[in-house]
Design a protein around this motif. Sequence first.
Motif, PDB file in Angstrom:
ATOM      1  N   HIS A 124       4.319  89.659  21.054  1.00 29.66           N
ATOM      2  CA  HIS A 124       4.763  88.270  20.878  1.00 29.66           C
ATOM      3  C   HIS A 124       5.616  87.820  22.066  1.00 29.66           C
ATOM      4  O   HIS A 124       5.440  86.722  22.579  1.00 29.66           O
ATOM      5  N   ALA A 125       6.527  88.677  22.506  1.00 29.39           N
ATOM      6  CA  ALA A 125       7.407  88.336  23.628  1.00 29.39           C
ATOM      7  C   ALA A 125       6.633  88.194  24.933  1.00 29.39           C
ATOM      8  O   ALA A 125       7.016  87.423  25.810  1.00 29.39           O
ATOM      9  N   PRO A 183      13.607  91.258  22.665  1.00 26.17           N
ATOM     10  CA  PRO A 183      12.618  91.335  21.586  1.00 26.17           C
ATOM     11  C   PRO A 183      12.687  92.661  20.828  1.00 26.17           C
ATOM     12  O   PRO A 183      12.225  92.767  19.705  1.00 26.17           O
ATOM     13  N   ALA A 184      13.256  93.672  21.459  1.00 27.11           N
ATOM     14  CA  ALA A 184      13.382  95.003  20.867  1.00 27.11           C
ATOM     15  C   ALA A 184      14.513  95.723  21.592  1.00 27.11           C
ATOM     16  O   ALA A 184      14.930  95.303  22.671  1.00 27.11           O
ATOM     17  N   THR A 200      20.671  90.907  21.239  1.00 27.79           N
ATOM     18  CA  THR A 200      19.772  90.110  20.412  1.00 27.79           C
ATOM     19  C   THR A 200      19.953  88.621  20.705  1.00 27.79           C
ATOM     20  O   THR A 200      18.977  87.894  20.885  1.00 27.79           O
ATOM     21  N   VAL A 204       8.566  91.760  29.897  1.00 23.48           N
ATOM     22  CA  VAL A 204       9.396  92.119  28.748  1.00 23.48           C
ATOM     23  C   VAL A 204      10.308  93.279  29.115  1.00 23.48           C
ATOM     24  O   VAL A 204       9.857  94.291  29.638  1.00 23.48           O
ATOM     25  N   ILE A 210      13.147  95.951  27.578  1.00 22.69           N
ATOM     26  CA  ILE A 210      13.719  96.543  26.368  1.00 22.69           C
ATOM     27  C   ILE A 210      15.052  97.169  26.760  1.00 22.69           C
ATOM     28  O   ILE A 210      15.090  98.225  27.377  1.00 22.69           O
ATOM     29  N   GLY A 216      18.266  87.421  23.656  1.00 23.70           N
ATOM     30  CA  GLY A 216      16.825  87.278  23.575  1.00 23.70           C
ATOM     31  C   GLY A 216      16.014  88.555  23.656  1.00 23.70           C
ATOM     32  O   GLY A 216      14.795  88.500  23.844  1.00 23.70           O
ATOM     33  N   ALA A 256      15.947  90.911  16.462  1.00 22.55           N
ATOM     34  CA  ALA A 256      15.439  92.019  17.285  1.00 22.55           C
ATOM     35  C   ALA A 256      14.878  93.143  16.429  1.00 22.55           C
ATOM     36  O   ALA A 256      15.327  93.376  15.316  1.00 22.55           O
ATOM     37  N   GLU A 257      13.942  93.836  16.972  1.00 17.64           N
ATOM     38  CA  GLU A 257      13.409  95.044  16.376  1.00 17.64           C
ATOM     39  C   GLU A 257      14.134  96.216  17.022  1.00 17.64           C
ATOM     40  O   GLU A 257      14.622  96.111  18.144  1.00 17.64           O
ATOM     41  N   GLN A 313       6.337  92.806  18.062  1.00 15.95           N
ATOM     42  CA  GLN A 313       7.423  92.065  18.713  1.00 15.95           C
ATOM     43  C   GLN A 313       7.213  92.006  20.224  1.00 15.95           C
ATOM     44  O   GLN A 313       7.436  90.981  20.853  1.00 15.95           O
ATOM     45  N   LEU A 314       6.798  93.116  20.811  1.00 15.03           N
ATOM     46  CA  LEU A 314       6.580  93.143  22.259  1.00 15.03           C
ATOM     47  C   LEU A 314       5.398  92.262  22.655  1.00 15.03           C
ATOM     48  O   LEU A 314       5.463  91.536  23.643  1.00 15.03           O
TER      49      LEU A 314
END
Length: 169
Positions: free
Chosen positions: A76-77, A118-119, A113, A84, A86, A116, A148-149, A73-74
């Motif tokens: 990808h973001a 990503p985690a 989430t 990024v 978190i 946007g 979201a993860e 996920q990270l």
Amino acid sequence: EVHSGRAISVSTVEWSVADKMAKPTSALEGAMWDKETEVDRFRERVPLSNLVSQCKLYNLDPSKPKPRDFIGQLKHAAQDGAFVIIPECKRTEPTLGSLRRRYDVAKLVKGLTIAGAPALCVNCDPVVFGGSLEDITTAREAANKAAAEGVSSDYSFDEGIVVPPIIAS
């Protein structure tokens, strides 16, 4: 300067490990001493080999949720070279105390989430952050309704303290 115990440096943070008569020089140092004691007690109750076996059995159970691809996920973001962030969900801050009158982890996760994230980081330490493993489960359920993860957070300097939050998430 460290006034008590043996010094430990992590990046730019330094604290000393508790001796029998020592007093912590800061809230962070006191929290780290408490966490070290908690980890030692946990290690006595559940040896690492047993914990690993429990994780393997858990992962074989098809009715249990599977671990998510946090790193994926990270990546990808950040694939466009974007910065990024978190966000973290926590009930209390060690130096400030309670951060919200009503902490609704599901509502917080949903909002982050939709914004946007990503985690997410869900602080589950009961002493330092007022959290619980239930917060992680609640966050995962809320994140399941979005994209979201989730990752749990604790003062993790031992592999034995990392596994219970992973199972809960």
